[in-house]
Write a protein that holds these residues in place. Structure first.
Motif, PDB file in Angstrom:
ATOM      1  N   PRO A 123      77.537  50.847  11.387  1.00  0.00           N
ATOM      2  CA  PRO A 123      76.873  51.114  12.667  1.00  0.00           C
ATOM      3  C   PRO A 123      75.723  50.140  12.908  1.00  0.00           C
ATOM      4  N   CYS A 124      75.573  49.691  14.135  1.00  0.00           N
ATOM      5  CA  CYS A 124      74.432  48.872  14.556  1.00  0.00           C
ATOM      6  C   CYS A 124      73.156  49.650  14.272  1.00  0.00           C
ATOM      7  N   SER A 125      72.141  48.979  13.725  1.00  0.00           N
ATOM      8  CA  SER A 125      70.919  49.691  13.333  1.00  0.00           C
ATOM      9  C   SER A 125      70.166  50.220  14.551  1.00  0.00           C
ATOM     10  N   GLU A 126      70.464  49.680  15.721  1.00  0.00           N
ATOM     11  CA  GLU A 126      69.761  50.100  16.934  1.00  0.00           C
ATOM     12  C   GLU A 126      70.565  51.143  17.726  1.00  0.00           C
ATOM     13  N   CYS A 127      71.841  50.826  18.012  1.00  0.00           N
ATOM     14  CA  CYS A 127      72.603  51.674  18.955  1.00  0.00           C
ATOM     15  C   CYS A 127      73.779  52.418  18.322  1.00  0.00           C
ATOM     16  N   PHE A 128      74.097  52.134  17.061  1.00  0.00           N
ATOM     17  CA  PHE A 128      75.185  52.808  16.333  1.00  0.00           C
ATOM     18  C   PHE A 128      76.581  52.394  16.792  1.00  0.00           C
ATOM     19  N   ASN A 129      76.671  51.358  17.633  1.00  0.00           N
ATOM     20  CA  ASN A 129      77.962  50.738  17.914  1.00  0.00           C
ATOM     21  C   ASN A 129      78.444  50.086  16.610  1.00  0.00           C
ATOM     22  N   LEU A 130      79.731  49.860  16.468  1.00  0.00           N
ATOM     23  CA  LEU A 130      80.226  49.230  15.243  1.00  0.00           C
ATOM     24  C   LEU A 130      79.995  47.722  15.290  1.00  0.00           C
ATOM     25  N   LEU A 180      72.525  43.996  13.771  1.00  0.00           N
ATOM     26  CA  LEU A 180      72.542  44.375  15.186  1.00  0.00           C
ATOM     27  C   LEU A 180      73.894  44.012  15.774  1.00  0.00           C
ATOM     28  N   CYS A 181      74.397  44.838  16.707  1.00  0.00           N
ATOM     29  CA  CYS A 181      75.655  44.491  17.371  1.00  0.00           C
ATOM     30  C   CYS A 181      75.379  43.376  18.388  1.00  0.00           C
ATOM     31  N   PRO A 182      76.419  42.662  18.839  1.00  0.00           N
ATOM     32  CA  PRO A 182      76.204  41.544  19.768  1.00  0.00           C
ATOM     33  C   PRO A 182      75.513  41.974  21.072  1.00  0.00           C
ATOM     34  N   ILE A 183      75.707  43.224  21.492  1.00  0.00           N
ATOM     35  CA  ILE A 183      75.090  43.679  22.753  1.00  0.00           C
ATOM     36  C   ILE A 183      73.581  43.840  22.560  1.00  0.00           C
ATOM     37  N   CYS A 184      73.183  44.536  21.481  1.00  0.00           N
ATOM     38  CA  CYS A 184      71.744  44.699  21.205  1.00  0.00           C
ATOM     39  C   CYS A 184      71.081  43.347  20.938  1.00  0.00           C
ATOM     40  N   GLY A 185      71.850  42.413  20.393  1.00  0.00           N
ATOM     41  CA  GLY A 185      71.287  41.105  20.056  1.00  0.00           C
ATOM     42  C   GLY A 185      71.252  40.134  21.231  1.00  0.00           C
TER      43      GLY A 185
HETATM   44 ZN    ZN Z   1      73.741  47.775  19.027  1.00  0.00          ZN
END
Ligand code: ZN
Length: 198
Positions: A56-63, A68-73
Motif C-alpha cells: 500500500p502507498c504510505s499516503e493513500c493506500f493505493n497499491l 508513494l504511488c505515482p498519483i501521490c508522487g
Molecule cells: Zn498514493
C-alpha cells in the motif's frame, strides 16, 4: 510430488482466481504447459515480483511498488481534494474517467459488520489524520452505491466532521446496488462533476 500432483495443484490455484472455473483453469494450464513453457516462467516471475514488491502507498493506500504511488508522487495533482474509494480498482476506474485531478484515499473495503468488516479494518483513522495535517479543502466520498457503501460513507463523514473539511458525495445515477467497477468511465465522470454536499 508426482506430475499429476503438481498439475492438480496448479488447477486448484487457478480455480481460486475470480472468474476462473474448472474448464478455464484447464485451458490456462494447458496453454502454460505447451511448447517451451516461456509463458509459465514469465507468469511465475511476474507473480513473484508483485507478491514481493507491491504494497500500500504510505499516503493513500493505493497499491504501488514504491513508497508513494505515482498519483501521490505527482506534483501536478491537487492535494487539496481527496477522493475516498473502497479499493485500488476504484482508483483505476476514476483515473480512466479522466476528470479527477486530486488525490485518493483507499479505505481497503467497505463496512460490513455482519462479515466482521468493522471500522478498525479500514483506513478511516489514517484518513482523519491526513485531513488533520492540513491542506485538504474537500473530501469526496466515492464509496459504492450500495447499503454498505452508503453506511461506509456515513461513517467516514461522521469521523471527518470534527476536522471541518467540506464533505461531498458522488451524484446519484450510478447503477445502484453495485460496485463502482460496473460504472463506465463517462458515468463516473458525470457522477464526480455532479457531486453534492454530503
Ligand atoms: Zn498514493
Amino acid at each position: 510430488m508426482s506430475e499429476a500432483g503438481v498439475i492438480a495443484g496448479l488447477l486448484e490455484e487457478l480455480t481460486k482466481l475470480p472468474g476462473i472455473g474448472p474448464k478455464s483453469a484447464e485451458r490456462i494450464a494447458h496453454f502454460l504447459l505447451a511448447g517451451d513453457r516461456r509463458h509459465a516462467v514469465e507468469l511465475a516471475n511476474a507473480l513473484q515480483a508483485v507478491a514481493d514488491k507491491v504494497r500500500p502507498c504510505s499516503e493513500c493506500f493505493n497499491l504501488t511498488d514504491g513508497t508513494l504511488c505515482p498519483i501521490c508522487g505527482d506534483p501536478k495533482r491537487d492535494a487539496g481534494v481527496l477522493c475516498v474509494v473502497e479499493t485500488p480498482r476504484d482508483v483505476n476506474s476514476f483515473e480512466r474517467a479522466g476528470n479527477f485531478r486530486g488525490l485518493y484515499h483507499v479505505l481497503g473495503g467497505r463496512l460490513a459488520p455482519l462479515d466482521g468488516m468493522g471500522p478498525d479494518r479500514l483506513t478511516f483513522s489514517a484518513l482523519v489524520s491526513r485531513v488533520n495535517r492540513g491542506g485538504v479543502r474537500e473530501v469526496i466520498l466515492a464509496t459504492s452505491p450500495t447499503l454498505e457503501g452508503d453506511g461506509t460513507a456515513l461513517f467516514a463523514s461522521t469521523a471527518l466532521a470534527p476536522t471541518g473539511v467540506s464533505i461531498t458525495r458522488l451524484a446519484r445515477g450510478l447503477p445502484s446496488g453495485s460496485s463502482l467497477e460496473l460504472a463506465n468511465a463517462q458515468m463516473l465522470a458525470e457522477a464526480l462533476d455532479g457531486r453534492r454536499t454530503f
